[in-house]
Design an enzyme around this catalytic site. Structure first.
Site, mmCIF file in Angstrom:
data_model
loop_
_atom_site.group_PDB
_atom_site.id
_atom_site.type_symbol
_atom_site.label_atom_id
_atom_site.label_comp_id
_atom_site.label_asym_id
_atom_site.label_seq_id
_atom_site.Cartn_x
_atom_site.Cartn_y
_atom_site.Cartn_z
ATOM 1 N N ASP A 82 -13.444 50.177 7.715
ATOM 2 C CA ASP A 82 -12.129 49.301 7.886
ATOM 3 C C ASP A 82 -12.561 47.840 8.454
ATOM 4 O OD1 ASP A 82 -9.438 49.008 8.072
ATOM 5 O OD2 ASP A 82 -9.318 49.414 10.119
ATOM 6 N N GLY A 181 -1.852 45.824 15.908
ATOM 7 C CA GLY A 181 -1.108 45.948 17.306
ATOM 8 C C GLY A 181 0.252 46.591 17.197
ATOM 9 N N ALA A 232 -4.140 52.745 14.261
ATOM 10 C CA ALA A 232 -5.127 52.384 15.334
ATOM 11 C C ALA A 232 -4.711 52.034 16.726
ATOM 12 C CB ALA A 232 -5.944 51.193 14.820
ATOM 13 N N THR A 233 -3.926 51.266 16.850
ATOM 14 C CA THR A 233 -3.507 50.898 18.213
ATOM 15 C C THR A 233 -2.690 51.777 18.619
ATOM 16 O OG1 THR A 233 -3.499 48.411 17.461
ATOM 17 C CG2 THR A 233 -2.234 48.988 19.633
#
Length: 284
Positions: A82, A181, A232-233
């Site tokens: 990624d 985020g 992800a976040t």
């Protein structure tokens, strides 16, 4: 063979009208939760890692772990680079056995982006490795890649076709208003732009910055052509907050095998929800 390429996964998703979630892995516990949950739900998932993750875990270690867990659960998994930016780094990991790559040259001018991506595609396709690239830029930070919100650029639909044809990529990451985020407030996604991109490009489309998006927004993007959803976040936050809460309430705790269970439980909830939002349960 349980470790597979993302190409077939995403082509199946495109035909089936669902998306495959790509979960960024940061430690063993994240891997355990993602694979166990996916196997229980018979859902295809992609194990993704930024350059920082591969440095932290070690490429050979991470590949061995994915292979071992795929065999243990009799569940196909793909491991994916990624937001990788350096050709030599990508080449080394491909030679080690990685079969899915995202080359991120979106910070470069259009022509240079094409040139950098095509170099990676030409190399990777020799090894039957699928390649994702990004056109446009998301705001926020992912590993060492940081883009100010004011500098974020949306994907141009007409350029998207030229980009896809010139590079030979297997999937295209688009910028339609998401950011890396978590969101302070709900983002305004440009669904019209996504629909236009879908009309210009027949590749599986990828949505980065999906942490914190509503179920409604995720499912609408899938209807308009998104085949891969990156998370992800949301996993990191669930892990960290649950761990902080547990250690605050149990300051005497010293055994990671015990106090990490709450963090794993919190991540399990996130993974289950994302799989449900993507509509991929039972598709593996």
């Amino acid at each position: 063979m349980y470790v597979v390429s993302t190409k077939q996964m995403l082509n199946n998703a495109q035909r089936g009208g669902y998306a495959v979630p790509a979960f960024n892995i940061h430690n063993l516990e994240t891997m355990q939760v993602v694979v166990e949950t996916a196997a229980n739900l018979h859902a295809p998932v992609i194990i993704a890692g930024t350059p920082g993750t591969f440095t932290h875990a070690g490429t050979e270690n991470l590949l061995a772990l994915v292979s071992a867990m795929a065999k243990q659960y009799h569940h196909p998994l793909a491991i994916h680079l990624d937001h990788h930016t350096k050709f030599d780094d990508i080449a080394q990991k491909v030679r080690s056995g990685v079969r899915s790559v995202m080359i991120d040259a979106s910070h470069l001018p259009f022509a240079q982006n094409i040139s950098r991506v095509k170099e990676v595609v030409d190399f990777c396709h020799r090894f039957d490795v699928s390649v994702e690239a990004e056109l446009g830029q998301l705001g926020g930070q992912e590993d060492d890649v940081q883009v100010n919100e004011a500098d974020a650029l949306y994907t141009n639909p007409a350029q998207a076709r030229e980009f896809a044809e010139a590079t030979g990529i297997d999937s295209l990451a688009v910028a339609i208003g998401t950011a890396h985020g978590m969101y302070a407030s709900a983002p305004a996604l440009d669904f019209s732009r996504l629909e236009n991109i879908r009309q210009w490009v027949n590749l599986p489309l990828v949505l980065h910055g999906a942490s914190g998006l509503s179920t409604k927004d995720i499912q609408q993007t899938i209807k308009l052509g998104i085949c891969k959803i990156n998370v992800a976040t949301e996993l990191k936050n669930a892990f960290s907050q649950a761990l902080k809460n547990y250690l605050t309430e149990h300051p005497e705790a010293t055994d990671p095998r015990d106090y990490l269970q709450s963090a794993k439980s919190a991540m399990r909830d996130v993974v289950s929800k994302v799989i449900a939002d993507c509509g991929c349960e039972g598709r593996a």
